[in-house]
Design an enzyme around this catalytic site. Structure first.
Site, PDB file in Angstrom:
ATOM      1  N   SER A 201      51.601  81.914  53.982  1.00  0.00           N
ATOM      2  CA  SER A 201      50.355  82.608  53.668  1.00  0.00           C
ATOM      3  C   SER A 201      49.368  82.477  54.812  1.00  0.00           C
ATOM      4  CB  SER A 201      49.757  82.000  52.389  1.00  0.00           C
ATOM      5  OG  SER A 201      48.406  82.369  52.220  1.00  0.00           O
TER       6      SER A 201
ATOM      7  N   TYR B 272      46.346  75.109  47.134  1.00  0.00           N
ATOM      8  CA  TYR B 272      47.383  76.135  47.332  1.00  0.00           C
ATOM      9  C   TYR B 272      47.670  76.310  48.816  1.00  0.00           C
ATOM     10  CZ  TYR B 272      49.273  80.725  48.300  1.00  0.00           C
ATOM     11  OH  TYR B 272      50.020  81.754  48.831  1.00  0.00           O
TER      12      TYR B 272
ATOM     13  N   LYS C   3      51.202  75.419  51.460  1.00  0.00           N
ATOM     14  CA  LYS C   3      51.865  76.285  52.437  1.00  0.00           C
ATOM     15  C   LYS C   3      51.926  75.620  53.809  1.00  0.00           C
ATOM     16  CE  LYS C   3      52.781  79.597  49.586  1.00  0.00           C
ATOM     17  NZ  LYS C   3      54.184  79.826  49.152  1.00  0.00           N
TER      18      LYS C   3
END
Length: 340
Positions: free
Chosen positions: A129, A154, A158
């Protein structure tokens, strides 16, 4: 079966996963989709079959369960590649439940990589991402742009995932890994038969816009009007989900020649504000979107958009859909859902 054409897709019933399954099937690949439907539905497979006239092989499995993951992969020995989408992906949810996000996203990747190794699968494409970059002072960002602090749990999952894959490839020279850093996938398949459908209330901008326009919501919230951007709202790089899907097929096709590990941005290269996205939707739909001005939301990055020239060079890939196409297909999908 020719194992060079056999691909495992984790999270294949999800938003990006399902569109990638469609692209793979249309290009002649044999696909096995693994999903536990934590944020999707088995009905997606019926929709894939309606579009492609093919039904992917499926396995219902929680990849965060190591034993179940190993058993699922053991049935698909020597497949050419695994594309790992399966992860929780909501920024605000990750801020509220960080441990759940670390446990699911990191453990599932570790399990998938161990299972792939035991099954003799050498090629791994990781769904990363643009959030890994954090708040960046210089735009656009390219693959060499230094990371700032991850703005959400989040995003940090990644960052961790990329490092895990890179470290793995360093000690497994026979393996090849690619981390694809998506910017903001939006839109739906042009058939209108498949699109973004979170089981819970969506946090992503475009489904919130379409749900508001069709009356599922009385109004939507815009989080933050005081950012130092041209209209005070956050700026993102929106890219059509079918363009993202096409990039995965391109990544598989270059893995035979690719270096041991690489990272590639996938974006349109255009920064679009929240208000500009709403305006584009209103133009193609003829609908007015009712919105409420709300305070900034924790974990949101101020502005980010991509330099995706590396994807053009390495993958021979470019975007096919513009912002209005993205909004038009998303609106068609929303209308089809409403007419069921």
């Amino acid at each position: 079966m020719n194992n060079s054409k056999k691909i495992i897709v984790t999270g294949g019933a999800g938003y990006i996963g399902s569109h990638t399954v469609i692209e793979l099937l249309s290009q002649g690949y044999h696909v096995t989709s693994m999903d536990n439907f934590s944020n999707s539905s088995p009905d997606v497979y019926r929709r894939i079959e309606a579009i492609t006239n093919q039904l992917p092989e499926t396995a219902t499995v929680d990849l965060a369960d190591k034993k179940a993951c190993l058993e699922a992969f053991a049935k698909h020995r020597n497949a050419f590649a695994v594309i790992h989408f399966a992860a929780f992906k909501s920024v605000p949810e990750s801020v509220a439940s960080p441990i759940e996000y670390y446990r699911n996203n990191v453990n599932s990747l570790l399990n998938v990589m161990e299972a792939a190794t035991e099954a003799g699968i050498r090629n791994i494409i990781f769904s990363s991402s643009c959030s890994v970059y954090g708040n960046i002072n210089q735009l656009p960002v390219n693959e060499n742009t230094p990371f700032s602090k991850a703005a959400s749990p989040y995003a940090y999952t990644k960052v961790i995932g990329e490092r895990i894959l890179e470290d793995y490839c360093q000690i497994h020279p026979e393996a090849k890994g690619i981390s694809l850093r998506y910017f903001n996938p939006v839109g739906a398949h042009p058939s209108g038969l498949i699109g973004e459908l979170p089981l819970d209330r969506p946090n992503n901008l475009v489904p919130v816009i379409t749900q508001t326009a069709i009356g599922k919501r009385n109004q939507m919230e815009i989080f933050g009007f005081d950012y130092p951007t041209r209209d005070g709202t956050c700026i993102r790089d929106y890219i059509h989900v079918c363009d993202i899907a096409a990039a995965h097929v391109a990544a598989i096709e270059v893995q035979l020649e690719q270096v041991n590990y690489d990272v590639i941005n996938l974006g349109s290269g255009q920064g679009v504000s929240v208000l500009e996205a709403i305006s584009a939707f209103e133009k193609v739909s003829g609908k007015k979107v009712n919105y409420l001005r709300s305070p900034r939301r924790p974990g949101d990055v101020e502005a980010i958009y991509s330099d995706s020239s590396k994807a053009g060079k390495i993958l021979n890939w470019t975007t096919r859909y513009n912002l209005e196409d993205m909004m038009k297909t998303a609106w068609q999908w929303e209308q089809n859902l409403n007419n069921k």
